[in-house]
Design a protein around this motif. Structure first.
Motif, PDB file in Angstrom:
ATOM      1  N   ASP A 190       0.843  -1.182   0.000  1.00  0.00           N
ATOM      2  CA  ASP A 190       0.000   0.000   0.000  1.00  0.00           C
ATOM      3  C   ASP A 190       0.887   1.243   0.000  1.00  0.00           C
ATOM      4  O   ASP A 190       1.857   1.292   0.760  1.00  0.00           O
ATOM      5  CB  ASP A 190      -0.888  -0.016   1.246  1.00  0.00           C
ATOM      6  CG  ASP A 190      -1.944   1.063   1.192  1.00  0.00           C
ATOM      7  OD1 ASP A 190      -3.062   0.728   0.791  1.00  0.00           O
ATOM      8  OD2 ASP A 190      -1.637   2.218   1.532  1.00  0.00           O
ATOM      9  N   PRO A 191       0.570   2.238  -0.824  1.00  0.00           N
ATOM     10  CA  PRO A 191       1.432   3.428  -0.893  1.00  0.00           C
ATOM     11  C   PRO A 191       1.552   4.165   0.436  1.00  0.00           C
ATOM     12  O   PRO A 191       2.452   4.984   0.602  1.00  0.00           O
ATOM     13  CB  PRO A 191       0.741   4.309  -1.932  1.00  0.00           C
ATOM     14  CG  PRO A 191      -0.130   3.396  -2.709  1.00  0.00           C
ATOM     15  CD  PRO A 191      -0.518   2.284  -1.794  1.00  0.00           C
ATOM     16  N   SER A 192       0.662   3.899   1.395  1.00  0.00           N
ATOM     17  CA  SER A 192       0.789   4.546   2.694  1.00  0.00           C
ATOM     18  C   SER A 192       1.993   4.009   3.445  1.00  0.00           C
ATOM     19  O   SER A 192       2.469   4.635   4.371  1.00  0.00           O
ATOM     20  CB  SER A 192      -0.460   4.289   3.528  1.00  0.00           C
ATOM     21  OG  SER A 192      -0.508   2.920   3.895  1.00  0.00           O
ATOM     22  N   GLY A 193       2.466   2.803   3.056  1.00  0.00           N
ATOM     23  CA  GLY A 193       3.568   2.202   3.784  1.00  0.00           C
ATOM     24  C   GLY A 193       3.143   1.701   5.155  1.00  0.00           C
ATOM     25  O   GLY A 193       3.983   1.454   6.011  1.00  0.00           O
ATOM     26  N   GLN A 194       1.830   1.564   5.390  1.00  0.00           N
ATOM     27  CA  GLN A 194       1.389   1.122   6.705  1.00  0.00           C
ATOM     28  C   GLN A 194       0.695  -0.229   6.670  1.00  0.00           C
ATOM     29  O   GLN A 194       0.683  -0.939   7.651  1.00  0.00           O
ATOM     30  CB  GLN A 194       0.428   2.149   7.294  1.00  0.00           C
ATOM     31  CG  GLN A 194       1.094   3.475   7.511  1.00  0.00           C
ATOM     32  CD  GLN A 194       0.371   4.297   8.537  1.00  0.00           C
ATOM     33  OE1 GLN A 194      -0.834   4.207   8.643  1.00  0.00           O
ATOM     34  NE2 GLN A 194       1.103   5.085   9.280  1.00  0.00           N
ATOM     35  N   LEU A 256       7.375   1.137  -1.604  1.00  0.00           N
ATOM     36  CA  LEU A 256       8.675   0.718  -1.058  1.00  0.00           C
ATOM     37  C   LEU A 256       9.433   1.914  -0.495  1.00  0.00           C
ATOM     38  O   LEU A 256      10.080   1.824   0.547  1.00  0.00           O
ATOM     39  CB  LEU A 256       9.497   0.028  -2.145  1.00  0.00           C
ATOM     40  CG  LEU A 256       9.126  -1.431  -2.422  1.00  0.00           C
ATOM     41  CD1 LEU A 256       9.908  -1.957  -3.614  1.00  0.00           C
ATOM     42  CD2 LEU A 256       9.378  -2.296  -1.193  1.00  0.00           C
ATOM     43  N   ALA A 257       9.321   3.060  -1.198  1.00  0.00           N
ATOM     44  CA  ALA A 257      10.009   4.262  -0.721  1.00  0.00           C
ATOM     45  C   ALA A 257       9.495   4.660   0.660  1.00  0.00           C
ATOM     46  O   ALA A 257      10.273   5.055   1.533  1.00  0.00           O
ATOM     47  CB  ALA A 257       9.809   5.403  -1.720  1.00  0.00           C
ATOM     48  N   GLN A 258       8.164   4.560   0.855  1.00  0.00           N
ATOM     49  CA  GLN A 258       7.594   4.869   2.167  1.00  0.00           C
ATOM     50  C   GLN A 258       8.064   3.869   3.223  1.00  0.00           C
ATOM     51  O   GLN A 258       8.392   4.234   4.345  1.00  0.00           O
ATOM     52  CB  GLN A 258       6.065   4.826   2.108  1.00  0.00           C
ATOM     53  CG  GLN A 258       5.426   5.915   1.271  1.00  0.00           C
ATOM     54  CD  GLN A 258       5.454   7.246   1.990  1.00  0.00           C
ATOM     55  OE1 GLN A 258       5.211   7.318   3.182  1.00  0.00           O
ATOM     56  NE2 GLN A 258       5.800   8.297   1.269  1.00  0.00           N
ATOM     57  N   VAL A 264       9.134   0.014  11.913  1.00  0.00           N
ATOM     58  CA  VAL A 264       8.503  -1.294  12.041  1.00  0.00           C
ATOM     59  C   VAL A 264       8.885  -2.187  10.856  1.00  0.00           C
ATOM     60  O   VAL A 264       9.272  -3.345  11.027  1.00  0.00           O
ATOM     61  CB  VAL A 264       6.976  -1.142  12.144  1.00  0.00           C
ATOM     62  CG1 VAL A 264       6.307  -2.496  12.129  1.00  0.00           C
ATOM     63  CG2 VAL A 264       6.609  -0.385  13.401  1.00  0.00           C
ATOM     64  N   TRP A 265       8.785  -1.634   9.661  1.00  0.00           N
ATOM     65  CA  TRP A 265       9.147  -2.409   8.461  1.00  0.00           C
ATOM     66  C   TRP A 265      10.583  -2.908   8.566  1.00  0.00           C
ATOM     67  O   TRP A 265      10.874  -4.073   8.364  1.00  0.00           O
ATOM     68  CB  TRP A 265       8.953  -1.534   7.217  1.00  0.00           C
ATOM     69  CG  TRP A 265       9.430  -2.122   5.924  1.00  0.00           C
ATOM     70  CD1 TRP A 265      10.600  -1.806   5.283  1.00  0.00           C
ATOM     71  CD2 TRP A 265       8.790  -3.121   5.117  1.00  0.00           C
ATOM     72  NE1 TRP A 265      10.709  -2.531   4.121  1.00  0.00           N
ATOM     73  CE2 TRP A 265       9.616  -3.355   3.995  1.00  0.00           C
ATOM     74  CE3 TRP A 265       7.595  -3.836   5.228  1.00  0.00           C
ATOM     75  CZ2 TRP A 265       9.299  -4.265   2.997  1.00  0.00           C
ATOM     76  CZ3 TRP A 265       7.275  -4.747   4.226  1.00  0.00           C
ATOM     77  CH2 TRP A 265       8.112  -4.960   3.142  1.00  0.00           C
TER      78      TRP A 265
ATOM     79  N   ALA B 127       5.168   9.051  -3.896  1.00  0.00           N
ATOM     80  CA  ALA B 127       6.426   8.922  -3.172  1.00  0.00           C
ATOM     81  C   ALA B 127       6.659  10.123  -2.262  1.00  0.00           C
ATOM     82  O   ALA B 127       7.389  10.040  -1.282  1.00  0.00           O
ATOM     83  CB  ALA B 127       7.580   8.757  -4.156  1.00  0.00           C
ATOM     84  N   TYR B 128       6.029  11.287  -2.585  1.00  0.00           N
ATOM     85  CA  TYR B 128       6.143  12.447  -1.699  1.00  0.00           C
ATOM     86  C   TYR B 128       5.297  12.262  -0.452  1.00  0.00           C
ATOM     87  O   TYR B 128       5.308  13.102   0.442  1.00  0.00           O
ATOM     88  CB  TYR B 128       5.688  13.730  -2.410  1.00  0.00           C
ATOM     89  CG  TYR B 128       6.572  14.117  -3.553  1.00  0.00           C
ATOM     90  CD1 TYR B 128       7.840  14.646  -3.304  1.00  0.00           C
ATOM     91  CD2 TYR B 128       6.172  13.938  -4.867  1.00  0.00           C
ATOM     92  CE1 TYR B 128       8.672  14.993  -4.347  1.00  0.00           C
ATOM     93  CE2 TYR B 128       6.990  14.282  -5.912  1.00  0.00           C
ATOM     94  CZ  TYR B 128       8.246  14.803  -5.653  1.00  0.00           C
ATOM     95  OH  TYR B 128       9.060  15.139  -6.675  1.00  0.00           O
ATOM     96  N   GLY B 129       4.513  11.204  -0.432  1.00  0.00           N
ATOM     97  CA  GLY B 129       3.679  10.966   0.742  1.00  0.00           C
ATOM     98  C   GLY B 129       2.230  11.274   0.417  1.00  0.00           C
ATOM     99  O   GLY B 129       1.912  12.282  -0.208  1.00  0.00           O
ATOM    100  N   ARG B 130       1.396  10.361   0.851  1.00  0.00           N
ATOM    101  CA  ARG B 130      -0.036  10.474   0.676  1.00  0.00           C
ATOM    102  C   ARG B 130      -0.558  11.761   1.321  1.00  0.00           C
ATOM    103  O   ARG B 130      -1.462  12.407   0.825  1.00  0.00           O
ATOM    104  CB  ARG B 130      -0.613   9.253   1.394  1.00  0.00           C
ATOM    105  CG  ARG B 130      -2.012   8.988   1.252  1.00  0.00           C
ATOM    106  CD  ARG B 130      -2.316   7.771   2.090  1.00  0.00           C
ATOM    107  NE  ARG B 130      -1.939   7.964   3.488  1.00  0.00           N
ATOM    108  CZ  ARG B 130      -2.341   7.189   4.476  1.00  0.00           C
ATOM    109  NH1 ARG B 130      -3.087   6.146   4.214  1.00  0.00           N
ATOM    110  NH2 ARG B 130      -1.985   7.419   5.712  1.00  0.00           N
ATOM    111  N   GLU B 131       0.055  12.153   2.460  1.00  0.00           N
ATOM    112  CA  GLU B 131      -0.432  13.307   3.206  1.00  0.00           C
ATOM    113  C   GLU B 131      -0.441  14.567   2.361  1.00  0.00           C
ATOM    114  O   GLU B 131      -1.404  15.329   2.364  1.00  0.00           O
ATOM    115  CB  GLU B 131       0.420  13.543   4.468  1.00  0.00           C
ATOM    116  CG  GLU B 131       0.243  12.514   5.563  1.00  0.00           C
ATOM    117  CD  GLU B 131       1.093  11.274   5.337  1.00  0.00           C
ATOM    118  OE1 GLU B 131       1.809  11.221   4.311  1.00  0.00           O
ATOM    119  OE2 GLU B 131       1.037  10.358   6.178  1.00  0.00           O
TER     120      GLU B 131
END
Lengths: 308, 675
Positions: A190-194, A256-258, A264-265, B127-131
């Motif tokens: 997931d792009p959130s990285g969570q 992956l960047a996140q 934790v990851w 990649a800049y962040g979802r926020e």
């Protein structure tokens, strides 16, 4: 999503599996129903029905969303002259009537459409995904394929297809002899990285991995379609596992960047041991032919991973 | 606060203090939190959480997870709750309405849309962040709302309506993407459901910084904001420009909301209920509410999140945002019993003046309307795209396709007509030309019932689904009736309730879409206003209802015209206000409910058709309603025809097409108004 090049490679590798069956069919001249008076004119709105019918050596007169079928690496490939009836959840009724469709093949996920489709033609419902799900994907989807094949008089072709599938799975399994057989997560990042989206019990990945001699590392609950979304800390539940993330290009890279910044990851056992690998996209909502598609993707991913 | 208060006797009678409320909620939340934490690390080893070393019995991984998954999640729930509570308290004050929720100003809808667009076409930006992506989208939506309410000095009504229009339009755009690209948008749905899951301290740190900045800004404007209680003229007379104060407060509140939404997704109702509980337990002044509302909201969200973790299945819990929405919606209905409305605003002149239409013009337009409708119907039935391209069908050919096309065309015409009539009734009853039946909550009730059915009986036939949504519409109608019976109601309250329920619906739909269940596409298509599943019996029934509604028009014409002049005037000429109100409300609910079954919960037909009828010069109530019915029918028949042909062989839902034209149309209209 998947690059055209990869898609072609994928299609080519899959074709090599199906080709023997298809060749056998074309020599006895029964490959396409149009050649036979009295044979069916079948429409296949969803991907399960499209690939199942094609695997039986019959081309539908109309199939759902050709572009999506191709993008999901649909196997076998659709002949160019099959009409498009649009997205599977609203197959175009007028086109089906114009083409004088006389049988509609759907999977149980479309069963709420039966009232609407009945106006066009009789309906055959294959039941692969239903109720609490069915972990024995290959047996389930082939028995449903057989049931349909009987109704159109193609049982022997279904059996031949199944035999070639078993042979291919056995060959791939042998091809991975000597490779470490740790349990593996099949994950969409997931792009959130969570969180991650895991494919496990009830999904094609679960049963095919088992047949290839691998265990799926996620043994927790999944839905009818074999997927579940969990927080990344849950990946610690199988310390000894590999993780194969589905390679959706830029989306996966962003995720992956996140993840690389996440404490934790980075503390997950499988990340510390550098056991995170890409796997080519497969259709998580397919019929029996998807088993080959996933098996090829998985085999390629394990080979790329190496013997360790 | 301008007559908008809870019954003061209640708070005084129970001796409730804000501190008590915070204490009870906080203790409960802390208890549940302790149980959850002990699942990670046994009580005896909690010391290790802070010191960084673990005892011999706790393995390092569990300690690490408690420190980087559990604890940041607690902090985030407290921070997010407090920020939402602060934003809610400010919005409720500035908009002079205790039902204003931080989602009112369109921030979350804008954030969802921008995330969906970026995920599909510019995934590298993630990649800049979802926020960042979500925040930009949310602020753009706020910008739009402020632009259209600019000329009204950001008056409460202007901001609320602008927020509703932006929310609905952005929501429509998101649902198109959801429909056609659902499988690639799973992560957007996951975000939208409002999960507080954390995997590190970065979100908590960021929220803390943003929260502190917000508090500083609020502290600076708290005095000017309090002046707003004097009313706009009062504020102006002592040298405070009300427009500027409101704009500043709105931006601050929306920025707080945007920060939370972009970090954890849509968490509904916490920012609405916190301030309300603060007022209920005795926080009277603005300053008191600005202190206690965040405290209460923080505890509420902490508690809700604790329950989710305690009772949920570990690793795959129901998202907290969905839970707050599900608990919040009934609470909202209950709360409404304790609220008093501000004195009703003077009815807008635009809607109020019942001019006698000239006879000849009326007949001419009536004939023109009917012939345009007939023409559109014929074209829609006979001129369509087919496999070989555009095709003007000969009779034989059309006859073979007619059983497939007729239910859709008939259903669209009936739904459009009914929405047109319902729109006129709503606008006349509320004296507000921007009211529409979609805000009545009836269509949301229908959708909720349909979702429940999909959960309970996944393979239900389409007939059953229609039955369920009709039942949902009926239930919603009855609760609206109950509210209307209790006291007079304001248009703003109905709109705010509509926004709140839309938020619940949004998070439920997101939860379903996030499950990866492909069958949700059927739901998405219906929600977007597709006529695909309409069959002949439903279409005939809808046409029959439309005919009945039209036949009733002459009988309600006179009271409707008089009601528009205001309640006092109506009573003085001997009209039984209450009875007629109820009758019209019933008619509105039935027509909206039936139309919703056919074209789904979102379309601006009920808003647009009455407006176009008025532009054409129809001011007389019954004539306006009749023309609105014609206009609505034409709109939906044309939209359905376009929908079937634009992306052939794919089909674009008709309701959505109307929305795409209607949303911007009304935003421009609002912007031009009061020039």
């Amino acid at each position: 999503m998947t690059s055209p090049k990869r898609r072609r490679l994928l299609a080519a590798s899959l074709l090599s599996v199906v080709a023997p069956a298809a060749r056998a069919l074309s020599t006895d001249g029964s490959a396409f129903p149009a050649a036979h008076p009295g044979s069916h004119r079948i429409a296949t709105p969803d991907r399960v029905s499209t690939e199942t019918l094609l695997a039986l050596g019959v081309a539908p007169v109309a199939a759902g969303a050709r572009s999506v079928y191709a993008a999901m690496g649909g196997t076998p490939p659709l002949p160019a002259d099959v009409a498009d009836i649009g997205y599977w959840f609203e197959p175009n009724l007028e086109v089906m009537r114009e083409l004088r469709v006389d049988l509609i093949l759907i999977e149980a996920m479309s069963s709420s459409l039966t009232d609407v489709l009945r106006r066009i033609a009789p309906i055959f419902v294959m039941d692969i995904y239903s109720g609490n799900g069915h972990p024995d994907f290959v047996e389930r989807s082939s028995s449903e394929m057989f049931r349909f094949a009987r109704s159109i008089g193609r049982e022997s072709i279904a059996q031949r297809y199944r035999r070639s599938l078993d042979a291919r799975l056995a060959a791939l399994r042998d091809g991975m002899r000597g490779y470490g057989r740790r349990p593996a997560f099949i994950a969409q990042l997931d792009p959130s990285g969570q969180s991650v989206f895991l494919y496990a019990r009830n999904c094609v990945a679960w049963d095919v991995m088992r047949r290839l001699g691998f265990d799926n590392a996620w043994t927790g609950a999944t839905n009818t379609y074999g997927c579940v979304q969990v927080g990344i800390d849950q990946l610690a539940s199988a310390p000894d596992a590999d993780l194969f993330y589905i390679d959706y290009g830029a989306q996966a890279q962003a995720a992956l960047a996140q993840l690389e910044d996440s404490v934790v990851w980075n503390s997950l056992p499988l990340v510390r041991r550098r056991r995170v690998y890409p796997i080519a996209p497969f259709d998580p909502l397919g019929g029996l032919p998807t088993a080959i598609q996933f098996a090829e993707s998985f085999h390629a991913a394990v080979v790329a991973r190496g013997r360790r | 606060m301008n007559g908008v208060t809870t019954s003061p006797g209640r708070a005084r009678g129970t001796g409730l203090r804000p501190l008590h409320t915070v204490g009870v909620l906080g203790l409960l939340a802390a208890g549940i939190g302790a149980v959850c934490l002990s699942r990670y690390v046994p009580f005896a080893h909690w010391g290790g959480l802070l010191s960084g070393t673990s005892g011999t019995h706790v393995d390092d991984l569990r300690l690490l997870m408690a420190r980087y998954v559990y604890l940041p999640r607690c902090v985030v729930s407290l921070l997010a709750g407090a920020m939402l509570g602060l934003a809610g308290a400010m919005l409720q004050h500035v908009l002079r309405n205790p039902l204003a929720d931080p989602t009112t100003v369109g921030v979350s809808a804008g954030a969802s849309l921008s995330l969906a667009v970026v995920s599909l076409w510019f995934p590298a930006l993630l990649a800049y962040g979802r926020e960042v992506v979500a925040l930009v989208g949310g602020m753009a939506a706020l910008g739009l709302v402020l632009t259209v309410s600019w000329r009204r000095a950001f008056s409460p009504v202007g901001v609320i309506l602008g927020g509703l229009l932006v929310t609905l339009t952005a929501g429509a755009a998101t649902s198109v993407l959801m429909l056609f690209f659902g499988e690639s948008l799973v992560s957007v749905f996951v975000w939208q459901t409002g999960s507080l899951y954390q995997s590190g301290w970065s979100v908590a740190t960021q929220l803390a910084v943003e929260g502190v900045a917000g508090v500083v800004v609020v502290a600076l404007i708290v005095r000017p904001m309090a002046v707003l209680e004097l009313g706009d003229d009062g504020a102006r007379s002592i040298g405070f420009p009300p427009g500027l104060i409101r704009a500043t407060a709105l931006v601050a509140a929306a920025a707080l909301t945007g920060a939370v939404v972009s970090a954890v997704g849509v968490v509904g109702f916490v920012g609405l209920i916190g301030p309300w509980l603060a007022r209920f337990s005795g926080a009277r002044t603005l300053a008191q509410r600005l202190v206690w509302a965040p405290a209460i909201s923080a505890c509420l969200l902490w508690l809700a999140d604790g329950c989710v973790q305690m009772f949920g299945q570990p690793g795959a819990e129901v998202p907290t945002g969905v839970v707050t929405a599900l608990v919040g919606a009934p609470l909202l209905l209950w709360m409404m019993r304790y609220l008093r409305d501000p004195p009703p605003a003077a009815p807008s002149r635009d809607a109020a003046v019942p001019l006698a239409d000239r006879q000849r013009q009326r007949v001419a337009w009536g004939v023109a309307g009917a012939s345009i409708l007939v023409l559109c119907t014929v074209v829609a039935a006979a001129f369509n795209r087919e496999l070989a391209g555009w095709h003007w069908g000969a009779w034989d050919h059309v006859a073979s396709m007619l059983p497939l096309r007729a239910p859709r065309i008939g259903g669209a015409a009936a739904a459009g007509g009914m929405l047109g009539i319902a729109g006129v009734l709503m606008q006349r009853m509320t004296g507000n030309p921007m009211a529409s039946p979609e805000v009545l909550g009836v269509s949301s009730g229908a959708s909720l019932a349909m979702i429940v059915l999909m959960f309970a009986l996944p393979s239900a036939a389409s007939g059953m689904q229609m039955g369920a949504s009709a039942l949902g519409a009926l239930l919603a109608t009855m609760s609206v009736f109950a509210l209307a019976l209790r006291r007079t109601y304001s248009a703003e309250r109905l709109i705010l309730t509509g926004i709140a329920i839309t938020t619940v619906l949004g998070s439920l739909v997101a939860l379903l879409m996030a499950s990866g269940d492909p069958r949700m596409s059927f739901l998405a298509a219906w929600m977007a206003g597709s006529t695909y599943r309409v069959q002949m019996p439903a279409a005939m029934l809808a046409l029959g209802l439309l005919a009945a509604a039209i036949a009733l028009l002459p009988f309600i014409s006179r009271p409707l015209g008089i009601l528009t002049l205001g309640e006092q005037a109506a009573r003085s000429v001997g009209v039984a206000v209450r009875r007629y109100r109820l009758m019209m409300l019933g008619l509105t609910a039935v027509t909206t409910g039936a139309a919703t079954v056919i074209v789904g919960p979102v379309s601006f037909v009920g808003l647009m058709a009455p407006h176009i009828a008025r532009l054409l010069g129809f001011r007389h109530a019954a004539m306006q309603a009749l023309m609105a019915a014609f206009v609505g029918s034409v709109l939906l028949v044309v939209a359905d025809w376009l929908g079937r042909n634009l992306l052939f062989p794919n089909q674009v839902p008709a309701g959505l097409l109307v929305m795409f034209v209607g949303g911007p149309y009304f935003l421009i209209l609002m912007w031009k108004q009061n020039r």
